[in-house]
Every structure is written in structure tokens, then in C-alpha cells.
Scaffold this active site. Sequence first.
Site, PDB file in Angstrom:
ATOM      1  N   ASP A  13       0.549  -0.914   0.016  1.00 23.33           N
ATOM      2  CA  ASP A  13      -0.089  -0.027   0.102  1.00 23.33           C
ATOM      3  C   ASP A  13       0.720   0.898  -0.127  1.00 23.33           C
ATOM      4  OD1 ASP A  13      -1.885  -2.042   0.177  1.00 23.33           O
ATOM      5  OD2 ASP A  13      -2.664  -1.094   2.385  1.00 23.33           O
ATOM      6  N   ASN A  43      -4.074  -8.200   5.467  1.00 20.66           N
ATOM      7  CA  ASN A  43      -4.565  -7.991   6.537  1.00 20.66           C
ATOM      8  C   ASN A  43      -5.484  -8.777   7.372  1.00 20.66           C
ATOM      9  OD1 ASN A  43      -3.745  -5.532   5.030  1.00 20.66           O
ATOM     10  ND2 ASN A  43      -5.202  -4.772   4.755  1.00 20.66           N
ATOM     11  N   GLY A 205     -20.347   0.191  10.924  1.00 18.69           N
ATOM     12  CA  GLY A 205     -19.310   0.974  11.559  1.00 18.69           C
ATOM     13  C   GLY A 205     -19.606   1.664  12.632  1.00 18.69           C
ATOM     14  N   ASP A 232     -10.729  -5.391   7.800  1.00 21.28           N
ATOM     15  CA  ASP A 232     -10.335  -7.037   7.394  1.00 21.28           C
ATOM     16  C   ASP A 232      -9.418  -7.540   9.434  1.00 21.28           C
ATOM     17  OD1 ASP A 232     -10.092  -6.952   4.922  1.00 21.28           O
ATOM     18  OD2 ASP A 232      -8.282  -5.529   4.600  1.00 21.28           O
ATOM     19  N   SER A 262      -7.704  -1.026  15.293  1.00 23.02           N
ATOM     20  CA  SER A 262      -7.054  -1.375  13.876  1.00 23.02           C
ATOM     21  C   SER A 262      -6.811   0.271  13.497  1.00 23.02           C
ATOM     22  CB  SER A 262      -7.296  -2.059  12.957  1.00 23.02           C
ATOM     23  OG  SER A 262      -8.732  -1.954  12.638  1.00 23.02           O
TER      24      SER A 262
HETATM   25  O1  RIB Z   1      -9.226  -3.433   2.730  1.00 25.62           O
HETATM   26  C1  RIB Z   1      -7.632  -2.652   2.976  1.00 25.62           C
HETATM   27  C2  RIB Z   1      -7.250  -3.506   1.782  1.00 25.62           C
HETATM   28  O2  RIB Z   1      -7.496  -2.578   0.853  1.00 25.62           O
HETATM   29  C3  RIB Z   1      -5.573  -2.343   1.528  1.00 25.62           C
HETATM   30  O3  RIB Z   1      -4.644  -2.578   2.584  1.00 25.62           O
HETATM   31  C4  RIB Z   1      -5.845  -2.457  -0.018  1.00 25.62           C
HETATM   32  O4  RIB Z   1      -4.482  -3.377  -0.255  1.00 25.62           O
HETATM   33  C5  RIB Z   1      -6.136  -2.734  -0.649  1.00 25.62           C
HETATM   34  O5  RIB Z   1      -6.821  -4.308  -0.527  1.00 25.62           O
END
Ligand code: RIB
Length: 270
Positions: A13, A43, A205, A232, A262
Site C-alpha cells: 500500500d 491484513n 461502522g 479486515d 486497528s
Molecule cells: O481493506 C484494505 C486493503 O484494501 C488495503 O490494504 C489495500 O491493499 C486494499 O486491498
Amino acid sequence: MGAVVVLGSLNIDSVVEVERHPQPGETLIGGDVVKHFGGKGANQAIAAARAGAKVGFVGRVGDDADGDAYLQRLASFGIDTMHVARTSGVPTGHAAIAVDGSGENTIIVSPGANARVTVGDLAPLGSLGAGDVLLCSLEVDTAVVAEAVRIAAARGARSVVNLAPYAPLPADVLDLADPVVVNKHENALLWADDLVPRSVLVTLGGEGSRWGQNVVPAQKAAAVVDTTGAGDSYCGTLAAALAAGVADADAMEAASAAAALSVTWLGAQP
Ligand code: RIB
């Protein structure tokens, strides 16, 4: 206690902080670019490992330095990388992420090696059994995800399918997943496609999460720096708890706590 096998993406990222998100056609000046490990699959795998699960990963990286770094990264969390394959001549997946002052993000993914995951990579799922959890997200080919869920079901394992980024899956696959995890936006798209999975967990959320009769409030974050990894973290922690035999509502509580934590750091992973 079952194991968690994650089928999903691994991205690098590139994150830029912005005061606000640009309009189409607009150029904005942001902060310095910072590189983080990301990708929904990775993640989630790291969240599951941090929650105490034995985790294996099925996916692909490029035959490049980013791929090398990612294999080391997963291994440092104790994640089994034996089934993360290398694809020559294709870069490891990347994502361009802008994060604004309230922690909200926009993401563009360049899938790279993630798009080269095929049904032929699913052989390790043959070791799944009752009590194990297959955790999938949709930054790899949806036909591969569908086949993986069918293999897991045939072996008596549970599948948790995070429908992110949203794409419709065949009805039989949506019925095998327990649960399908969607956010509000993805849930609306499911309805618009007239798809009704047997088991749906909706993350809301700040309003918490809902799974059948279970409604769990969100946990308050100490500070909101970056929400990129929240969904994630939720999914990975949920899968770990389900593999450990934790009751659904308690698994949701653990997942909510991980999601709240997170958002306190920049980047999707700790
Ligand atoms: O869900 C977040 C992720 O979405 C990020 O880390 C990015 O890489 C995309 O996959």
C-alpha cells in the site's frame, strides 16, 4: 481448535495523507508517500494470527523484492507461507491509498500477481477438515473463491466470505458461506443483485455489527487515525474466534475490539 486458511490478496500500500479527497479531474497536494504492507487477504491473515489462530495463506506475489519482503512479513507473524506462490514477470499487488483528516480512505488496487491465483493453487485446501475455517475476500478471481468455498464445504470446513470489494458470487456459494461478511454499502449491492445468502453478517461502522439475532455495538476507538484496516481486522479476528469454537456473539465482540484498535495506526496492518 481449528486452523484458519486465508485465500486472498497481498498488496504493498502506498499511502498519502490528504486534507480531503480529490474530485474527478482535480489535482491535490498530499503528504509524503508512506509504504505499508496491505491487501485484504494479508491484513485478515495477520489479524487472525494476532488473535491466536494457526494461519496458512494461499495466494500469489511477484518474483520481486516486494514479494520477498511480504513472505518474510507473513512468516514474522507465524503464518504458513508454503502456499504463497511466486509469479514471474508480474509485480506483487499494489494499492494507492489516500487517507483524509477524519481517517476515511479511497483505494485503487493494481492486482498484479493476485490476479494470477487460479483454481490450480487450491490443492492445499485438501487438508481442511471439520473445525477449520476458510477465510476469503474478493481481490482474487471470484471463480477461484467460489471453487475454494465448495472444496471447504466438501471437506466439512466452515467458510467466512468477505464480499469486498463487492462482486456477486454464485447463489450456491453464498449459501455455503457462514457468514458472508458485508459492510452497509456491500449489503445494499447484494440486495440490488437480489442475492440473499443463508448467513449474513453486516458491519455497520460506528453502529456495530449484526448477524442474525446477534447485534453487537461498536467499540470506541481511542483515536481514529486510519480506517483502512478496520474491516479486515474484523474479518480476521472473527475467523480466528470461530475456528477456536467461540460463540457467534462473542466472536463478533472480539472482532469489534480488533477493528477499533486497528484504526489507531496509519496503515492497514499493525
Ligand atoms: O481493506 C484494505 C486493503 O484494501 C488495503 O490494504 C489495500 O491493499 C486494499 O486491498
